[in-house]
Design a protein around this motif. Structure first.
Motif, PDB file in Angstrom:
ATOM      1  N   THR A 287       0.826  -1.208   0.000  1.00 22.14           N
ATOM      2  CA  THR A 287       0.000   0.000   0.000  1.00 22.14           C
ATOM      3  C   THR A 287       0.861   1.260   0.000  1.00 22.14           C
ATOM      4  O   THR A 287       0.601   2.206  -0.753  1.00 22.14           O
ATOM      5  CB  THR A 287      -0.926   0.013   1.229  1.00 22.14           C
ATOM      6  OG1 THR A 287      -1.803  -1.112   1.164  1.00 22.14           O
ATOM      7  CG2 THR A 287      -1.744   1.286   1.292  1.00 22.14           C
ATOM      8  N   VAL A 288       1.888   1.277   0.823  1.00 25.02           N
ATOM      9  CA  VAL A 288       2.760   2.451   0.900  1.00 25.02           C
ATOM     10  C   VAL A 288       3.544   2.621  -0.393  1.00 25.02           C
ATOM     11  O   VAL A 288       3.671   3.743  -0.923  1.00 25.02           O
ATOM     12  CB  VAL A 288       3.712   2.334   2.108  1.00 25.02           C
ATOM     13  CG1 VAL A 288       4.731   3.475   2.105  1.00 25.02           C
ATOM     14  CG2 VAL A 288       2.920   2.344   3.411  1.00 25.02           C
ATOM     15  N   ALA A 289       4.070   1.539  -0.942  1.00 28.71           N
ATOM     16  CA  ALA A 289       4.845   1.628  -2.189  1.00 28.71           C
ATOM     17  C   ALA A 289       4.005   2.194  -3.320  1.00 28.71           C
ATOM     18  O   ALA A 289       4.476   3.013  -4.124  1.00 28.71           O
ATOM     19  CB  ALA A 289       5.388   0.252  -2.568  1.00 28.71           C
ATOM     20  N   GLU A 290       2.751   1.779  -3.380  1.00 27.30           N
ATOM     21  CA  GLU A 290       1.896   2.218  -4.479  1.00 27.30           C
ATOM     22  C   GLU A 290       1.448   3.671  -4.342  1.00 27.30           C
ATOM     23  O   GLU A 290       0.819   4.215  -5.252  1.00 27.30           O
ATOM     24  CB  GLU A 290       0.698   1.280  -4.610  1.00 27.30           C
ATOM     25  CG  GLU A 290       1.115  -0.086  -5.104  1.00 27.30           C
ATOM     26  CD  GLU A 290      -0.017  -1.093  -5.185  1.00 27.30           C
ATOM     27  OE1 GLU A 290      -1.161  -0.733  -4.799  1.00 27.30           O
ATOM     28  OE2 GLU A 290       0.229  -2.231  -5.621  1.00 27.30           O
ATOM     29  N   LEU A 291       1.807   4.321  -3.218  1.00 29.07           N
ATOM     30  CA  LEU A 291       1.594   5.758  -3.127  1.00 29.07           C
ATOM     31  C   LEU A 291       2.388   6.492  -4.208  1.00 29.07           C
ATOM     32  O   LEU A 291       2.023   7.598  -4.622  1.00 29.07           O
ATOM     33  CB  LEU A 291       2.006   6.280  -1.753  1.00 29.07           C
ATOM     34  CG  LEU A 291       1.147   5.846  -0.557  1.00 29.07           C
ATOM     35  CD1 LEU A 291       1.740   6.395   0.734  1.00 29.07           C
ATOM     36  CD2 LEU A 291      -0.283   6.311  -0.722  1.00 29.07           C
ATOM     37  N   LEU A 292       3.477   5.884  -4.675  1.00 33.50           N
ATOM     38  CA  LEU A 292       4.258   6.495  -5.747  1.00 33.50           C
ATOM     39  C   LEU A 292       3.431   6.656  -7.023  1.00 33.50           C
ATOM     40  O   LEU A 292       3.724   7.522  -7.854  1.00 33.50           O
ATOM     41  CB  LEU A 292       5.500   5.658  -6.050  1.00 33.50           C
ATOM     42  CG  LEU A 292       6.624   5.683  -5.016  1.00 33.50           C
ATOM     43  CD1 LEU A 292       7.788   4.829  -5.504  1.00 33.50           C
ATOM     44  CD2 LEU A 292       7.094   7.104  -4.747  1.00 33.50           C
ATOM     45  N   TRP A 293       2.426   5.809  -7.180  1.00 37.06           N
ATOM     46  CA  TRP A 293       1.593   5.897  -8.382  1.00 37.06           C
ATOM     47  C   TRP A 293       0.500   6.956  -8.246  1.00 37.06           C
ATOM     48  O   TRP A 293      -0.314   7.124  -9.155  1.00 37.06           O
ATOM     49  CB  TRP A 293       0.983   4.545  -8.690  1.00 37.06           C
ATOM     50  CG  TRP A 293       1.994   3.531  -9.124  1.00 37.06           C
ATOM     51  CD1 TRP A 293       3.211   3.765  -9.697  1.00 37.06           C
ATOM     52  CD2 TRP A 293       1.894   2.103  -9.019  1.00 37.06           C
ATOM     53  NE1 TRP A 293       3.873   2.588  -9.957  1.00 37.06           N
ATOM     54  CE2 TRP A 293       3.089   1.546  -9.542  1.00 37.06           C
ATOM     55  CE3 TRP A 293       0.911   1.240  -8.528  1.00 37.06           C
ATOM     56  CZ2 TRP A 293       3.311   0.174  -9.611  1.00 37.06           C
ATOM     57  CZ3 TRP A 293       1.145  -0.122  -8.592  1.00 37.06           C
ATOM     58  CH2 TRP A 293       2.320  -0.654  -9.126  1.00 37.06           C
ATOM     59  N   LEU A 294       0.486   7.657  -7.127  1.00 35.35           N
ATOM     60  CA  LEU A 294      -0.490   8.729  -6.928  1.00 35.35           C
ATOM     61  C   LEU A 294      -0.401   9.767  -8.035  1.00 35.35           C
ATOM     62  O   LEU A 294      -1.386  10.120  -8.686  1.00 35.35           O
ATOM     63  CB  LEU A 294      -0.251   9.379  -5.563  1.00 35.35           C
ATOM     64  CG  LEU A 294      -0.981  10.677  -5.266  1.00 35.35           C
ATOM     65  CD1 LEU A 294      -2.473  10.429  -5.164  1.00 35.35           C
ATOM     66  CD2 LEU A 294      -0.451  11.298  -3.976  1.00 35.35           C
ATOM     67  N   LEU A 295       0.809  10.270  -8.268  1.00 39.56           N
ATOM     68  CA  LEU A 295       0.983  11.294  -9.294  1.00 39.56           C
ATOM     69  C   LEU A 295       0.771  10.718 -10.682  1.00 39.56           C
ATOM     70  O   LEU A 295       0.103  11.317 -11.527  1.00 39.56           O
ATOM     71  CB  LEU A 295       2.376  11.906  -9.184  1.00 39.56           C
ATOM     72  CG  LEU A 295       2.723  12.954 -10.248  1.00 39.56           C
ATOM     73  CD1 LEU A 295       1.743  14.131 -10.180  1.00 39.56           C
ATOM     74  CD2 LEU A 295       4.152  13.449 -10.073  1.00 39.56           C
ATOM     75  N   SER A 296       1.328   9.531 -10.937  1.00 36.34           N
ATOM     76  CA  SER A 296       1.231   8.972 -12.291  1.00 36.34           C
ATOM     77  C   SER A 296      -0.219   8.712 -12.687  1.00 36.34           C
ATOM     78  O   SER A 296      -0.620   8.985 -13.828  1.00 36.34           O
ATOM     79  CB  SER A 296       2.064   7.685 -12.398  1.00 36.34           C
ATOM     80  OG  SER A 296       1.574   6.674 -11.552  1.00 36.34           O
TER      81      SER A 296
END
Length: 452
Positions: A287-296
């Motif tokens: 869940t935390v790692a996929e925060l990187l896909w927030l902007l994308s």
């Protein structure tokens, strides 16, 4: 001006690419990003509340949500098909929206009812949590498909505020339900199992928002048709060929299920070899790692209409701009996110979640590289009309990560699952770039050389 940009970009390719990508970014992306930040804040609040019930409850919740996501993605082609149709209308094609929207929503409810029967069967035959509780998902299934279907209207139009409202509304409603759960268990000392209460709050909140979203979309579609009729664009639409349309929808569904498995299969591997508690800590790392896909995801959703433009030069140019800002931004954010997680997870969720930090560190390189996938997938689907290309890339990543995971998960547990997933992401995105460049007719240098 173009000469100045060229001179600046030659020695400073990454920063020059980032500046140009930011200038080309649709303004709607900022509003979408703000909505995504709110969604993430609500999602993190939900995760914290559930995780504090213990790693086993968090693990059961993560697997339940993974099953729900499989249901939603299997039929997500309905909304993307509608978005593609509306994108074409935005470019000048004739046709009415509201009658087609009504039909596609009816199809979503019918497919949800069929899914309910399957979920009841699985729950009846299951013997372990969370699969014994899938009857709750069966009750909600006819409604859950309404949001990803109805929002296709606004996705195709490039209108972010109603789409954002629907996406924010679901976690807000769930969080409200979890507050009721807390009240029942604390003030009234209700003895129902925590897992059942958490899952009930989840499906109830999402179902309520789904119904409201569908009703508003029908109203909005009718109003849009009134405007198009005044412009003389309502009648004379080309004939729709249902067989080819349903093949498109089914292809997207299968493609998205493969993509979901690419993201979530490792959870089931960890459960099989190490149990629910380790799934709980690993799911937090995911869940935390996929925060990187927030902007994308914000950039891609905002640019989706332009990426789907019939002109190849317009579509490929917007895709390149989106890919640049997605990858550069996530690479910069990854180490910051890791530091914050190392400091914050044990404090927010409990000491047990310190075990999430090492899997997170192993996931981040692959997740950052894979930030380009959403924009490339939009090009394959919305411009080329070939969602099977996205499915092939996701399948490649899945095969790599699952095969490597079968070796590493028994040995290293969650860290092995994260390492395998990261490797799959990196190798698959390299292949995805090659596919995009071939269909866009661009050289390799186009990915980092600013347009002049």
């Amino acid at each position: 001006m173009s000469d100045e940009r060229a001179s600046l970009s030659a020695p400073e390719a990454p920063s020059g690419a980032l500046r140009q990508a930011w200038r080309a970014l649709p303004r709607a992306a900022l509003g979408n990003l703000m909505a995504k930040l709110l969604i993430v804040a609500l999602g993190l609040a939900i995760t914290v509340l559930v995780a504090r019930q213990g790693p086993s409850v968090q693990g059961a919740f993560a697997l339940f949500v993974a099953v729900e996501s499989a249901l939603l993605t299997l039929f997500s082609g309905l909304g993307l098909w509608l978005a593609r149709l509306v994108s074409r209308q935005q470019a000048g094609e004739r046709g009415a929206t509201q009658p087609m929207l009504r039909k596609v929503l009816q199809a979503a409810v019918a497919l949800g009812l069929l899914a309910s029967l399957a979920l009841v069967g699985v729950a009846w035959g299951a013997s372990s949590v969370p699969y014994t509780h899938l009857w709750l998902l069966a009750l909600a299934a006819p409604f859950l498909l309404l949001v990803p279907t109805a929002t296709g209207l606004w996705l195709g139009q490039g209108r972010m505020w109603p789409l954002n409202l629907a996406q924010v509304g679901a976690p807000a409603a769930v969080l409200s339900g979890l507050a009721v759960v807390w009240w029942l268990t604390q003030d009234l000392a209700w003895k129902a199992p925590a897992v059942v209460l958490v899952l009930t709050a989840w499906v109830s909140g999402k179902s309520l928002v789904a119904v409201l979203t569908a009703l508003y979309a029908l109203h909005d579609g009718a109003r849009r048709d009134e405007d198009r009729e005044e412009q003389g664009l309502l009648h004379g639409a080309p004939e729709l060929h249902w067989w080819s349309d349903w093949r498109f929808v089914a292809t997207i569904g299968v493609t998205n299920v493969v993509s979901l498995l690419n993201y979530r299969a490792s959870l089931f591997l960890v459960e099989h070899f190490h149990g629910l508690a380790e799934v709980g800590t690993y799911s937090v790392a995911v869940t935390v790692a996929e925060l990187l896909w927030l902007l994308s995801s914000s950039v891609t959703v905002s640019a989706y209409s332009r990426i789907g433009h019939p002109d190849r030069a317009v579509a490929s140019g917007m895709t390149v701009q989106a890919v640049r800002i997605n990858v550069l931004a996530t690479l910069l954010a990854a180490p910051v996110l890791l530091g914050l997680a190392w400091w914050g997870l044990p404090r927010l969720m409990g000491a047990a979640y310190a075990a999430s930090v090492m899997p997170l560190a192993a996931l981040l390189p692959g997740v950052a590289a894979y930030a380009a996938a959403s924009s490339l997938s939009a090009f394959y689907t919305n411009h080329l009309g070939k969602p099977q290309l996205s499915g092939s890339i996701a399948a490649l990543s899945l095969v790599i990560s699952f095969s490597v995971g079968c070796v590493l998960v028994p040995l290293w547990g969650a860290v092995g699952a994260a390492t395998a997933s990261s490797l799959g992401y990196i190798l698959a995105i390299v292949a995805a770039y090659g596919v995009f460049l071939k269909h866009a007719g661009l050289p390799l240098r186009a990915l980092w050389t600013p347009a002049r």
